[in-house]
Write a protein that holds these residues in place. Structure first.
Motif, PDB file in Angstrom:
ATOM      1  N   ALA A  97      41.892  31.062 109.651  1.00 38.55           N
ATOM      2  CA  ALA A  97      42.172  30.586 110.965  1.00 38.55           C
ATOM      3  C   ALA A  97      41.296  30.706 111.410  1.00 38.55           C
ATOM      4  O   ALA A  97      40.541  32.017 110.973  1.00 38.55           O
ATOM      5  CB  ALA A  97      43.260  30.685 111.892  1.00 38.55           C
ATOM      6  N   THR A  98      41.004  30.172 112.248  1.00 35.05           N
ATOM      7  CA  THR A  98      39.450  30.714 113.310  1.00 35.05           C
ATOM      8  C   THR A  98      40.139  32.099 113.857  1.00 35.05           C
ATOM      9  O   THR A  98      41.140  32.013 114.537  1.00 35.05           O
ATOM     10  CB  THR A  98      38.851  28.826 114.575  1.00 35.05           C
ATOM     11  N   GLY A  99      38.181  32.998 114.487  1.00 34.05           N
ATOM     12  CA  GLY A  99      39.406  33.288 115.384  1.00 34.05           C
ATOM     13  C   GLY A  99      39.254  34.905 114.811  1.00 34.05           C
ATOM     14  O   GLY A  99      39.190  35.125 113.216  1.00 34.05           O
ATOM     15  N   TYR A 100      39.081  36.358 115.043  1.00 34.70           N
ATOM     16  CA  TYR A 100      39.251  37.854 114.971  1.00 34.70           C
ATOM     17  C   TYR A 100      40.597  38.094 115.019  1.00 34.70           C
ATOM     18  O   TYR A 100      40.829  39.137 114.178  1.00 34.70           O
ATOM     19  CB  TYR A 100      38.253  38.294 115.711  1.00 34.70           C
ATOM     20  N   ASN A 101      41.578  37.801 116.080  1.00 37.00           N
ATOM     21  CA  ASN A 101      43.293  38.174 116.284  1.00 37.00           C
ATOM     22  C   ASN A 101      43.521  38.849 115.598  1.00 37.00           C
ATOM     23  O   ASN A 101      44.582  38.412 114.591  1.00 37.00           O
ATOM     24  CB  ASN A 101      43.450  37.248 117.431  1.00 37.00           C
ATOM     25  N   ARG A 102      44.214  40.352 115.592  1.00 41.04           N
ATOM     26  CA  ARG A 102      44.778  40.997 114.925  1.00 41.04           C
ATOM     27  C   ARG A 102      46.068  40.717 115.407  1.00 41.04           C
ATOM     28  O   ARG A 102      47.047  41.415 114.031  1.00 41.04           O
ATOM     29  CB  ARG A 102      43.225  42.245 114.503  1.00 41.04           C
ATOM     30  N   ARG A 103      45.644  40.371 115.547  1.00 35.95           N
ATOM     31  CA  ARG A 103      47.888  40.480 116.238  1.00 35.95           C
ATOM     32  C   ARG A 103      47.753  38.367 115.774  1.00 35.95           C
ATOM     33  O   ARG A 103      48.732  37.770 117.339  1.00 35.95           O
ATOM     34  CB  ARG A 103      48.046  40.851 117.377  1.00 35.95           C
ATOM     35  N   PRO A 104      47.754  38.155 114.735  1.00 38.48           N
ATOM     36  CA  PRO A 104      48.359  35.880 114.884  1.00 38.48           C
ATOM     37  C   PRO A 104      49.111  35.802 115.480  1.00 38.48           C
ATOM     38  O   PRO A 104      50.671  36.675 114.586  1.00 38.48           O
ATOM     39  CB  PRO A 104      47.367  36.626 113.462  1.00 38.48           C
ATOM     40  N   THR A 105      49.411  34.487 115.788  1.00 39.03           N
ATOM     41  CA  THR A 105      50.542  33.852 115.867  1.00 39.03           C
ATOM     42  C   THR A 105      50.278  32.616 115.509  1.00 39.03           C
ATOM     43  O   THR A 105      49.028  31.872 115.599  1.00 39.03           O
ATOM     44  CB  THR A 105      51.658  34.053 117.235  1.00 39.03           C
ATOM     45  N   PHE A 106      51.225  31.239 115.456  1.00 40.61           N
ATOM     46  CA  PHE A 106      50.218  30.569 114.978  1.00 40.61           C
ATOM     47  C   PHE A 106      50.319  29.997 116.501  1.00 40.61           C
ATOM     48  O   PHE A 106      49.558  28.892 116.686  1.00 40.61           O
ATOM     49  CB  PHE A 106      51.653  29.528 114.572  1.00 40.61           C
ATOM     50  N   GLN A 107      50.493  30.309 117.803  1.00 40.33           N
ATOM     51  CA  GLN A 107      50.559  29.833 118.849  1.00 40.33           C
ATOM     52  C   GLN A 107      49.279  30.355 119.547  1.00 40.33           C
ATOM     53  O   GLN A 107      49.552  30.341 121.032  1.00 40.33           O
ATOM     54  CB  GLN A 107      51.660  29.538 119.739  1.00 40.33           C
ATOM     55  N   ASP A 108      48.685  30.915 118.958  1.00 40.74           N
ATOM     56  CA  ASP A 108      47.420  31.929 119.221  1.00 40.74           C
ATOM     57  C   ASP A 108      46.728  30.985 119.803  1.00 40.74           C
ATOM     58  O   ASP A 108      45.303  31.746 120.733  1.00 40.74           O
ATOM     59  CB  ASP A 108      47.187  33.287 118.516  1.00 40.74           C
ATOM     60  N   GLY A 109      45.986  29.699 119.577  1.00 41.13           N
ATOM     61  CA  GLY A 109      45.196  29.197 120.260  1.00 41.13           C
ATOM     62  C   GLY A 109      44.062  28.951 119.355  1.00 41.13           C
ATOM     63  O   GLY A 109      43.305  28.057 119.969  1.00 41.13           O
ATOM     64  N   ALA A 110      44.545  29.104 118.183  1.00 43.24           N
ATOM     65  CA  ALA A 110      43.123  29.226 117.098  1.00 43.24           C
ATOM     66  C   ALA A 110      43.404  27.390 116.503  1.00 43.24           C
ATOM     67  O   ALA A 110      45.039  27.413 117.120  1.00 43.24           O
ATOM     68  CB  ALA A 110      43.259  30.220 116.183  1.00 43.24           C
ATOM     69  N   TYR A 111      42.095  27.828 116.008  1.00 43.81           N
ATOM     70  CA  TYR A 111      42.710  26.274 114.294  1.00 43.81           C
ATOM     71  C   TYR A 111      43.320  26.953 113.078  1.00 43.81           C
ATOM     72  O   TYR A 111      42.326  27.969 112.464  1.00 43.81           O
ATOM     73  CB  TYR A 111      41.478  25.878 113.721  1.00 43.81           C
ATOM     74  N   TRP A 112      44.397  26.109 112.200  1.00 43.04           N
ATOM     75  CA  TRP A 112      44.991  27.267 111.155  1.00 43.04           C
ATOM     76  C   TRP A 112      44.803  26.052 110.255  1.00 43.04           C
ATOM     77  O   TRP A 112      45.780  25.034 110.721  1.00 43.04           O
ATOM     78  CB  TRP A 112      46.305  27.841 112.200  1.00 43.04           C
ATOM     79  N   GLY A 113      45.423  26.145 109.728  1.00 45.34           N
ATOM     80  CA  GLY A 113      45.601  25.548 107.791  1.00 45.34           C
ATOM     81  C   GLY A 113      47.217  25.793 107.945  1.00 45.34           C
ATOM     82  O   GLY A 113      47.970  26.632 108.405  1.00 45.34           O
ATOM     83  N   GLN A 114      47.295  24.360 106.458  1.00 50.49           N
ATOM     84  CA  GLN A 114      48.964  24.787 106.451  1.00 50.49           C
ATOM     85  C   GLN A 114      48.635  26.112 105.484  1.00 50.49           C
ATOM     86  O   GLN A 114      49.744  26.729 104.938  1.00 50.49           O
ATOM     87  CB  GLN A 114      49.236  23.783 105.565  1.00 50.49           C
ATOM     88  N   GLY A 115      48.206  26.429 104.934  1.00 54.08           N
ATOM     89  CA  GLY A 115      48.076  28.277 104.094  1.00 54.08           C
ATOM     90  C   GLY A 115      48.325  27.732 102.651  1.00 54.08           C
ATOM     91  O   GLY A 115      48.754  26.682 101.612  1.00 54.08           O
ATOM     92  N   THR A 116      48.425  28.670 101.402  1.00 55.68           N
ATOM     93  CA  THR A 116      48.433  28.293  99.924  1.00 55.68           C
ATOM     94  C   THR A 116      48.982  29.960  99.418  1.00 55.68           C
ATOM     95  O   THR A 116      49.211  30.803 100.147  1.00 55.68           O
ATOM     96  CB  THR A 116      47.251  28.061  99.939  1.00 55.68           C
ATOM     97  N   GLN A 117      49.611  29.498  98.574  1.00 60.13           N
ATOM     98  CA  GLN A 117      50.945  30.182  98.346  1.00 60.13           C
ATOM     99  C   GLN A 117      50.393  30.992  96.751  1.00 60.13           C
ATOM    100  O   GLN A 117      49.774  30.910  95.947  1.00 60.13           O
ATOM    101  CB  GLN A 117      52.137  29.234  97.763  1.00 60.13           C
ATOM    102  N   VAL A 118      50.022  32.364  97.439  1.00 58.68           N
ATOM    103  CA  VAL A 118      50.582  33.068  96.542  1.00 58.68           C
ATOM    104  C   VAL A 118      51.892  33.798  95.492  1.00 58.68           C
ATOM    105  O   VAL A 118      52.260  34.296  96.625  1.00 58.68           O
ATOM    106  CB  VAL A 118      48.976  33.867  96.729  1.00 58.68           C
ATOM    107  N   THR A 119      51.657  34.189  94.194  1.00 60.20           N
ATOM    108  CA  THR A 119      52.846  34.413  93.909  1.00 60.20           C
ATOM    109  C   THR A 119      52.537  35.165  92.952  1.00 60.20           C
ATOM    110  O   THR A 119      51.561  35.200  92.030  1.00 60.20           O
ATOM    111  CB  THR A 119      53.501  33.623  92.881  1.00 60.20           C
ATOM    112  N   VAL A 120      52.730  36.587  92.942  1.00 57.81           N
ATOM    113  CA  VAL A 120      52.685  38.321  92.098  1.00 57.81           C
ATOM    114  C   VAL A 120      53.065  38.344  91.031  1.00 57.81           C
ATOM    115  O   VAL A 120      53.956  38.975  91.553  1.00 57.81           O
ATOM    116  CB  VAL A 120      51.932  38.799  92.915  1.00 57.81           C
ATOM    117  N   SER A 121      53.251  38.359  89.825  1.00 57.59           N
ATOM    118  CA  SER A 121      54.751  38.556  88.998  1.00 57.59           C
ATOM    119  C   SER A 121      54.072  38.892  87.657  1.00 57.59           C
ATOM    120  O   SER A 121      53.077  37.808  87.246  1.00 57.59           O
ATOM    121  CB  SER A 121      55.952  37.489  89.679  1.00 57.59           C
ATOM    122  N   SER A 122      54.998  39.313  87.084  1.00 60.85           N
ATOM    123  CA  SER A 122      55.130  39.023  84.833  1.00 60.85           C
ATOM    124  C   SER A 122      55.628  38.674  84.521  1.00 60.85           C
ATOM    125  O   SER A 122      55.695  38.839  83.224  1.00 60.85           O
ATOM    126  CB  SER A 122      55.028  41.056  85.347  1.00 60.85           C
TER     127      SER A 122
END
Length: 122
Positions: A97-122
């Motif tokens: 996302a754009t910006g620095y906001n350390r209390r993020p919300t999807f409605q914080d006015g920034a540009y956001w991506g759709q995300g990528t999933q990270v799974t950590v498992s043995s």
């Protein structure tokens, strides 16, 4: 049209590494602070890391400090997150996302991506 497209997520074993990328378009990438934010199932958004517009100053959350490295290539309009020594606690969907906001919300006015999933498992 503004676009942030994350990639590089996947399944990794505990102790492993992944490198996430975020390709930006539709805005002047080099003028923006950028950040990585993650969300684990059932949990709130967690600010992970940020980098200033020029790439010379970086910031990390306590939970990832010393293990993750944020970087950017303004010539390629791309943001990166190198993640090492991954644990199950790092499993989440990772957003750029754009910006620095350390209390993020999807409605914080920034540009956001759709995300990528990270799974950590043995």
């Amino acid at each position: 049209e503004v676009q942030l497209v994350e990639s590089g997520g996947g399944l990794v074993q505990p102790g492993g590494s992944l490198r996430l990328s975020c390709a930006a378009s539709g805005f002047t990438f080099s003028s923006y602070f950028m950040r990585w934010v993650r969300q684990a199932p059932g949990k709130e958004l967690e600010w992970v890391s940020a980098i200033n517009s020029g790439g010379g100053t970086t910031y990390y959350g306590d939970s990832v400090k010393g293990r993750f490295t944020i970087s950017r290539d303004n010539a390629k309009n791309t943001l990166y997150l190198q993640m090492n020594s991954l644990t199950t606690e790092d499993a989440a969907r990772y957003y750029c996302a754009t910006g620095y906001n350390r209390r993020p919300t999807f409605q914080d006015g920034a540009y956001w991506g759709q995300g990528t999933q990270v799974t950590v498992s043995s």
